[in-house]
Design a protein around this motif. Structure first.
Motif, PDB file in Angstrom:
ATOM      1  N   GLN A  17       0.969  -1.277  -0.052  1.00  0.00           N
ATOM      2  CA  GLN A  17      -0.160   0.061   0.081  1.00  0.00           C
ATOM      3  C   GLN A  17       0.770   1.211  -0.055  1.00  0.00           C
ATOM      4  O   GLN A  17       0.321   2.358  -0.688  1.00  0.00           O
ATOM      5  N   PRO A  18       1.727   1.521   0.887  1.00  0.00           N
ATOM      6  CA  PRO A  18       2.665   2.580   0.776  1.00  0.00           C
ATOM      7  C   PRO A  18       3.113   2.988  -0.726  1.00  0.00           C
ATOM      8  O   PRO A  18       3.090   4.081  -1.128  1.00  0.00           O
ATOM      9  N   GLU A  19       3.527   1.944  -1.244  1.00  0.00           N
ATOM     10  CA  GLU A  19       4.140   2.181  -2.632  1.00  0.00           C
ATOM     11  C   GLU A  19       3.085   2.534  -3.770  1.00  0.00           C
ATOM     12  O   GLU A  19       3.050   3.504  -4.693  1.00  0.00           O
ATOM     13  N   MET A  20       1.919   1.920  -3.629  1.00  0.00           N
ATOM     14  CA  MET A  20       0.507   2.438  -4.275  1.00  0.00           C
ATOM     15  C   MET A  20       0.243   3.841  -4.224  1.00  0.00           C
ATOM     16  O   MET A  20      -0.087   4.259  -5.138  1.00  0.00           O
ATOM     17  N   TRP A  21       0.206   3.969  -2.880  1.00  0.00           N
ATOM     18  CA  TRP A  21      -0.122   5.519  -2.635  1.00  0.00           C
ATOM     19  C   TRP A  21       0.862   6.617  -3.038  1.00  0.00           C
ATOM     20  O   TRP A  21       0.365   7.607  -3.698  1.00  0.00           O
ATOM     21  N   ALA A  22       2.053   6.107  -3.108  1.00  0.00           N
ATOM     22  CA  ALA A  22       3.093   7.159  -3.641  1.00  0.00           C
ATOM     23  C   ALA A  22       3.029   7.266  -5.312  1.00  0.00           C
ATOM     24  O   ALA A  22       2.951   8.391  -5.536  1.00  0.00           O
ATOM     25  N   THR A  23       2.535   6.198  -5.811  1.00  0.00           N
ATOM     26  CA  THR A  23       2.282   5.943  -7.441  1.00  0.00           C
ATOM     27  C   THR A  23       1.089   6.950  -7.572  1.00  0.00           C
ATOM     28  O   THR A  23       0.864   7.884  -8.624  1.00  0.00           O
ATOM     29  N   ALA A  24      -0.073   6.781  -6.938  1.00  0.00           N
ATOM     30  CA  ALA A  24      -1.270   7.537  -6.976  1.00  0.00           C
ATOM     31  C   ALA A  24      -1.091   9.132  -6.730  1.00  0.00           C
ATOM     32  O   ALA A  24      -1.770   9.769  -7.462  1.00  0.00           O
ATOM     33  N   ALA A  25       0.038   9.417  -6.049  1.00  0.00           N
ATOM     34  CA  ALA A  25      -0.048  10.925  -5.565  1.00  0.00           C
ATOM     35  C   ALA A  25       0.748  11.486  -6.958  1.00  0.00           C
ATOM     36  O   ALA A  25       0.662  12.699  -6.910  1.00  0.00           O
ATOM     37  N   GLU A  26       1.478  10.726  -7.619  1.00  0.00           N
ATOM     38  CA  GLU A  26       2.047  11.239  -8.807  1.00  0.00           C
ATOM     39  C   GLU A  26       1.168  11.240 -10.217  1.00  0.00           C
ATOM     40  O   GLU A  26       1.591  11.754 -11.136  1.00  0.00           O
ATOM     41  N   LEU A  27       0.053  10.777 -10.130  1.00  0.00           N
ATOM     42  CA  LEU A  27      -0.993  10.530 -11.290  1.00  0.00           C
ATOM     43  C   LEU A  27      -1.607  11.813 -11.475  1.00  0.00           C
ATOM     44  O   LEU A  27      -2.636  12.203 -11.377  1.00  0.00           O
ATOM     45  N   THR A  28      -0.790  13.128 -11.914  1.00  0.00           N
ATOM     46  CA  THR A  28      -1.326  14.499 -12.062  1.00  0.00           C
ATOM     47  C   THR A  28      -2.353  14.556 -12.977  1.00  0.00           C
ATOM     48  O   THR A  28      -3.436  15.163 -13.124  1.00  0.00           O
ATOM     49  N   ALA A  29      -2.265  13.651 -14.208  1.00  0.00           N
ATOM     50  CA  ALA A  29      -3.156  13.705 -15.444  1.00  0.00           C
ATOM     51  C   ALA A  29      -4.594  13.125 -14.874  1.00  0.00           C
ATOM     52  O   ALA A  29      -5.665  13.641 -15.252  1.00  0.00           O
ATOM     53  N   GLU A  30      -4.268  12.004 -14.134  1.00  0.00           N
ATOM     54  CA  GLU A  30      -5.577  11.266 -13.645  1.00  0.00           C
ATOM     55  C   GLU A  30      -6.267  12.180 -12.549  1.00  0.00           C
ATOM     56  O   GLU A  30      -7.624  12.336 -12.413  1.00  0.00           O
ATOM     57  N   GLN A  31      -5.632  12.963 -11.827  1.00  0.00           N
ATOM     58  CA  GLN A  31      -6.215  13.647 -10.760  1.00  0.00           C
ATOM     59  C   GLN A  31      -6.911  14.905 -11.406  1.00  0.00           C
ATOM     60  O   GLN A  31      -8.022  15.474 -11.014  1.00  0.00           O
ATOM     61  N   ALA A  32      -6.460  15.288 -12.417  1.00  0.00           N
ATOM     62  CA  ALA A  32      -7.103  16.479 -13.395  1.00  0.00           C
ATOM     63  C   ALA A  32      -8.442  16.061 -13.752  1.00  0.00           C
ATOM     64  O   ALA A  32      -9.189  16.823 -14.207  1.00  0.00           O
ATOM     65  N   LEU A  33      -8.559  14.873 -14.013  1.00  0.00           N
ATOM     66  CA  LEU A  33      -9.995  14.380 -14.388  1.00  0.00           C
ATOM     67  C   LEU A  33     -11.109  14.275 -13.517  1.00  0.00           C
ATOM     68  O   LEU A  33     -12.220  14.354 -13.830  1.00  0.00           O
ATOM     69  N   LEU A  34     -10.700  14.215 -12.217  1.00  0.00           N
ATOM     70  CA  LEU A  34     -11.705  14.355 -11.053  1.00  0.00           C
ATOM     71  C   LEU A  34     -12.281  15.857 -11.141  1.00  0.00           C
ATOM     72  O   LEU A  34     -11.911  16.879 -11.839  1.00  0.00           O
ATOM     73  N   PRO A  35     -13.451  15.971 -10.518  1.00  0.00           N
ATOM     74  CA  PRO A  35     -14.329  17.295 -10.438  1.00  0.00           C
ATOM     75  C   PRO A  35     -13.354  18.359  -9.772  1.00  0.00           C
ATOM     76  O   PRO A  35     -12.834  18.242  -8.772  1.00  0.00           O
ATOM     77  N   ALA A  36     -13.447  19.562 -10.552  1.00  0.00           N
ATOM     78  CA  ALA A  36     -12.845  20.584 -10.342  1.00  0.00           C
ATOM     79  C   ALA A  36     -13.369  21.332  -8.987  1.00  0.00           C
ATOM     80  O   ALA A  36     -14.368  21.157  -8.546  1.00  0.00           O
ATOM     81  N   ARG A  37     -12.529  22.240  -8.409  1.00  0.00           N
ATOM     82  CA  ARG A  37     -13.136  22.915  -7.092  1.00  0.00           C
ATOM     83  C   ARG A  37     -14.350  23.758  -7.483  1.00  0.00           C
ATOM     84  O   ARG A  37     -14.259  24.304  -8.562  1.00  0.00           O
ATOM     85  N   GLY A  38     -15.451  23.667  -6.663  1.00  0.00           N
ATOM     86  CA  GLY A  38     -16.551  24.393  -7.188  1.00  0.00           C
ATOM     87  C   GLY A  38     -17.546  23.403  -7.569  1.00  0.00           C
ATOM     88  O   GLY A  38     -18.922  23.832  -7.436  1.00  0.00           O
ATOM     89  N   ALA A  39     -17.352  22.492  -8.193  1.00  0.00           N
ATOM     90  CA  ALA A  39     -18.345  21.683  -8.759  1.00  0.00           C
ATOM     91  C   ALA A  39     -19.125  20.807  -7.870  1.00  0.00           C
ATOM     92  O   ALA A  39     -18.606  20.432  -6.554  1.00  0.00           O
ATOM     93  N   ARG A  40     -20.459  20.774  -7.911  1.00  0.00           N
ATOM     94  CA  ARG A  40     -21.320  19.874  -7.059  1.00  0.00           C
ATOM     95  C   ARG A  40     -21.339  18.564  -7.521  1.00  0.00           C
ATOM     96  O   ARG A  40     -21.865  18.112  -8.834  1.00  0.00           O
TER      97      ARG A  40
END
Length: 299
Positions: A17-40
């Protein structure tokens, strides 16, 4: 260790799990697909994914990113003008999630956070955030759920280095806490975003070792559930505990379990306890009783 040993897959997956979390933290393109600030936003899932949805929703809203609700996919009220619906699922085949996304397709933006890149949900959602590196062989989820939550936390601007360090330390601990492993009953508590973790901890221990578990918001625990606290039982708090609660639990003779580490890392500690308890009982948490990797219902 070979996969033939009871819980071998779960053991390997929880330790990664620690390794997986570090990988997830680096997925900036994937994070950008999530709802933007202000979205409901509505976040949906089933079982473990629903509990991770609860934690994400609480974190997103409390950090000022926008109104966010979490629903079990089968009970979701998504026709409320949401800007986006986030569907969390490891397999991408869960019937309730597929039916919900299909029903709102073309009317509300849908975002899938999915473990299996070949699943039918990938082509059904508007945007797919794929986490195949965190997918699992064990029926009992550990690393996919926590990695998805790590991704959500990173997308909200959180620094995960402390959580990763805490989880790494948990996994390097030696010694067997027989009292914790062999308790008669467990109640898990949380506040805010850790309420979802408490529900997930109860489910994980129940799935893997067929144990008597419950979960509640910490402040609500005094309103009845504390009645079952007794010697040989455990009350486990995720995150900061309400003032005075530890003393009240100890006065019953129950064990108050709490550690001042990142709550997601504390969930990893529970994963270890669940695995050890299952194996001690002669059970295989990779193939728990009455459960399958994905719930696929007949039409």
């Amino acid at each position: 260790m070979t996969a033939s040993l009871p819980g071998a897959h779960m053991r390997a997956e929880l330790r990664s799990q620690p390794e997986m979390w570090a990988t997830a933290a680096e997925l900036t393109a994937e994070q950008a697909l999530l709802p933007a600030r202000g979205a409901r936003v509505a976040v949906v899932g089933c079982g473990t994914s629903w509990f991770m949805a609860q934690s994400y929703a609480a974190l997103r809203e409390s950090s000022g990113h926008g109104e966010t609700d979490a629903f079990a996919a089968s009970e979701a009220f998504v026709d409320r003008g949401y800007d986006a619906v986030v569907a969390l699922t490891r397999s991408g085949t869960t019937t309730e999630v597929l039916e919900l996304v299909d029903r709102i397709k073309g009317r509300t933006r849908t975002i899938g956070v999915i473990g299996d890149p070949d699943s039918p949900l990938v082509s059904l959602v508007d945007d797919a955030v794929l986490l195949p590196f965190a997918d699992e062989q064990s029926v009992v989820q550990t690393r996919f759920a926590t990695t998805a939550l790590a991704l959500f936390r990173a997308s909200l601007g959180e620094d995960l280095s402390g959580a990763i360090a805490d989880a790494t330390a948990v996994l390097t601990e030696e010694g067997d806490d027989a009292e914790l492993r062999d308790a008669e009953q467990y109640t898990f508590l949380g506040r805010g975003w850790t309420i979802g973790l408490a529900h997930e901890a109860a489910l994980k221990l129940r799935e893997s070792s067929q144990s008597w578990t419950e979960a509640y918001p910490s402040m609500d625990y005094r309103h009845g559930p504390i009645a079952i606290a007794a010697p040989g039982r455990v009350t486990w708090q995720f995150g900061e505990a309400p003032e005075g609660l530890a003393a009240e639990v100890r006065a019953t003779g129950a064990r108050f379990e709490h550690r001042a580490i990142d709550p997601l890392a504390d969930l990893v500690r529970l994963h270890r306890t669940a695995l050890d308890r299952a194996v001690a009982r002669g059970l295989d948490p990779d193939q728990p009783r009455n459960l399958t990797r994905s719930v696929i219902l007949d039409a």
